[in-house]
Design an enzyme around this catalytic site. Sequence first.
Site, PDB file in Angstrom:
ATOM      1  N   ASP A   1      10.530  -7.967  45.655  1.00 17.13           N
ATOM      2  CA  ASP A   1       9.073  -7.502  45.709  1.00 17.13           C
ATOM      3  C   ASP A   1       9.015  -6.067  46.587  1.00 17.13           C
ATOM      4  O   ASP A   1       9.308  -6.095  47.578  1.00 17.13           O
ATOM      5  CB  ASP A   1       8.279  -8.448  46.453  1.00 17.13           C
ATOM      6  CG  ASP A   1       6.507  -8.154  46.261  1.00 17.13           C
ATOM      7  OD1 ASP A   1       6.417  -6.841  46.185  1.00 17.13           O
ATOM      8  OD2 ASP A   1       5.890  -8.983  46.217  1.00 17.13           O
TER       9      ASP A   1
ATOM     10  N   TYR B   1       5.297 -12.969  49.932  1.00 16.10           N
ATOM     11  CA  TYR B   1       3.887 -13.044  50.031  1.00 16.10           C
ATOM     12  C   TYR B   1       3.474 -14.746  49.355  1.00 16.10           C
ATOM     13  O   TYR B   1       4.074 -15.278  48.705  1.00 16.10           O
ATOM     14  CB  TYR B   1       3.630 -12.204  48.663  1.00 16.10           C
ATOM     15  CG  TYR B   1       2.270 -12.048  48.075  1.00 16.10           C
ATOM     16  CD1 TYR B   1       1.282 -11.390  48.908  1.00 16.10           C
ATOM     17  CD2 TYR B   1       1.936 -12.455  46.714  1.00 16.10           C
ATOM     18  CE1 TYR B   1       0.142 -11.156  48.272  1.00 16.10           C
ATOM     19  CE2 TYR B   1       0.778 -12.185  46.480  1.00 16.10           C
ATOM     20  CZ  TYR B   1      -0.315 -11.512  47.118  1.00 16.10           C
ATOM     21  OH  TYR B   1      -1.820 -11.288  46.667  1.00 16.10           O
TER      22      TYR B   1
ATOM     23  N   LYS C   1      -1.368  -1.784  44.541  1.00 12.65           N
ATOM     24  CA  LYS C   1      -1.622  -1.151  45.841  1.00 12.65           C
ATOM     25  C   LYS C   1      -1.516   0.187  45.767  1.00 12.65           C
ATOM     26  O   LYS C   1      -2.348   0.962  45.343  1.00 12.65           O
ATOM     27  CB  LYS C   1      -0.563  -1.813  46.489  1.00 12.65           C
ATOM     28  CG  LYS C   1      -0.502  -3.372  46.446  1.00 12.65           C
ATOM     29  CD  LYS C   1      -1.715  -4.179  47.174  1.00 12.65           C
ATOM     30  CE  LYS C   1      -1.807  -5.347  46.825  1.00 12.65           C
ATOM     31  NZ  LYS C   1      -0.779  -6.479  47.124  1.00 12.65           N
TER      32      LYS C   1
ATOM     33  N   ARG D   1      -0.025  -5.632  21.806  1.00 14.03           N
ATOM     34  CA  ARG D   1       0.224  -6.455  22.848  1.00 14.03           C
ATOM     35  C   ARG D   1       1.598  -5.795  23.138  1.00 14.03           C
ATOM     36  O   ARG D   1       2.109  -6.004  24.538  1.00 14.03           O
ATOM     37  CB  ARG D   1       0.512  -7.944  22.351  1.00 14.03           C
ATOM     38  CG  ARG D   1       0.627  -8.802  23.560  1.00 14.03           C
ATOM     39  CD  ARG D   1       0.523 -10.304  23.178  1.00 14.03           C
ATOM     40  NE  ARG D   1       1.655 -10.624  22.286  1.00 14.03           N
ATOM     41  CZ  ARG D   1       1.836 -11.240  21.093  1.00 14.03           C
ATOM     42  NH1 ARG D   1       0.681 -11.454  20.495  1.00 14.03           N
ATOM     43  NH2 ARG D   1       2.667 -11.476  20.510  1.00 14.03           N
TER      44      ARG D   1
HETATM   45  C1  LIG Z   1      -0.747  -7.838  46.892  1.00 13.34           C
HETATM   46  C2  LIG Z   1       0.713  -8.318  46.753  1.00 13.34           C
HETATM   47  C3  LIG Z   1       1.088  -8.886  45.402  1.00 13.34           C
HETATM   48  C4  LIG Z   1       0.256  -9.423  44.300  1.00 13.34           C
HETATM   49  O1  LIG Z   1      -0.391  -8.276  43.684  1.00 13.34           O
HETATM   50  P1  LIG Z   1      -1.650  -8.458  42.837  1.00 13.34           P
HETATM   51  O2  LIG Z   1      -1.627  -7.277  42.026  1.00 13.34           O
HETATM   52  O3  LIG Z   1      -2.721  -8.687  43.765  1.00 13.34           O
HETATM   53  O4  LIG Z   1      -1.732  -9.972  42.051  1.00 13.34           O
HETATM   54  C5  LIG Z   1       2.405  -9.255  45.485  1.00 13.34           C
HETATM   55  N1  LIG Z   1       3.208  -8.870  46.322  1.00 13.34           N
HETATM   56  C6  LIG Z   1       2.983  -8.311  47.377  1.00 13.34           C
HETATM   57  C7  LIG Z   1       4.033  -7.710  48.601  1.00 13.34           C
HETATM   58  C8  LIG Z   1       1.486  -7.937  47.856  1.00 13.34           C
HETATM   59  O5  LIG Z   1       1.042  -7.387  48.799  1.00 13.34           O
END
Ligand SMILES: *Cc1c(COP(=O)(O)O)cnc(C)c1O
Length: 395
Positions: A184, A110, A209, A57
């Site tokens: 973020d 988000y 992403k 883990r």
């Molecule tokens: C997609 C996204 C997230 C969340 O990511 P996941 O891997 O789908 O949980 C967070 N912040 C932004 C800006 C995003 O585009």
Amino acid sequence: MRKFETTLITSGRDQKYTYGAINPIIQRTSSVVFNSIQQKQQAVNNHSTTDKLFYGRYGTITHFSLRQSMTELENGVGCVLYPCGTAAITHTILSFVQPGDHILMTGSAYEPTQKFCRYVLKRMNIDTTWFDPLIGNNISNLIRHNTRLVILESPGSITMEVQNVPSIVQAVRKKKSDIIILLDNTWSAGVFFKALDIGVDVSLQSGTKYIIGHSDGMIGTAVSNARCWDQLQEQSYLMGQMVDADTAYMASRGLRTLYVRLKQHEENGLHVAHWLAQHPAIERVNHPALSACKGHKYFIRDFSGSSGLFSFILKKRLNDLQLSNFINHFKYFKIAYSWGGFESLILVNQIEELRPIRPSGTLDFTGTLVRIHVGLEHPSDLIHDLSDALNRINV
Ligand SMILES: *Cc1c(COP(=O)(O)O)cnc(C)c1O
């Protein structure tokens, strides 16, 4: 100093990760076998400070390699891995808050990040105040005696406002130095915006992403500075946050081509954005590199490039029939959440869908908003696709 492109290729590939191969090995394990009670004790003592195996883990060689790469990519002292971006955001927040705390969050965050505060943290007596993403140093006025976190996202989701991050960071530090600032950084992939260099404490990414980059896996990352590292690492570990070795491997693999992919997303994205900007049906293109985008001047000052995600606003609000005609017949743009893969994607938002997740007064348009991710197809094919769609709504 070596160039950034070289770092992306080289990082996390020391002999101790690769065992003579080019890529880090995929080490799948739960248990780690110790040769003696002394060795076990040593592993316990070292578990949070080194690359030494302790328990599955906590990570294996595959994870250590990726954490090393991400730390170098974002100029931090350490990186925690999570099963998705949302888990990275929520568990980083949970690592630092306690009941009675107050959070300041950009109103452009988000949507699930906002909802986590509204519906989960609220139950724990943690209040959140949303602010206009263009607030700059006026953020000082919103800081309370119990403000614990400031959460930024730049550019913002969907509406793409670029924040004056240096000014916000300075104002927050001046008013209350123990506040922790999270950002973020998914849009820039940690490549075009160096959040920690500007004074942010923890840079969060949905590695789902651009890092994975092929729409076939999910992972989240949090890269921390020295001030927050021990607490972030230990608290996330206590909450059971981890990711499997195979996905960690895919993220490492994605990093090798991250820069060239992003440069192509940038080129294709700009090409499409400039074409859209001159189209008579379009009111405004919210692409950080275009002057119509809110906070464009901060983009010019603080970013070294742009990725492939942006939005545009149609002059008119499409009714349901027009909306279906517009969006249901694209050849290349697929209707889907997420983004950052090699392919082009599209989503639409009517103003009333955005109102609940934006501070009042920040939505200054009435037409339908379209968000696109420009993939690695040839941009002229994408422009044909968009041109046909705009013709279908007769403008
Ligand atoms: C997609 C996204 C997230 C969340 O990511 P996941 O891997 O789908 O949980 C967070 N912040 C932004 C800006 C995003 O585009």
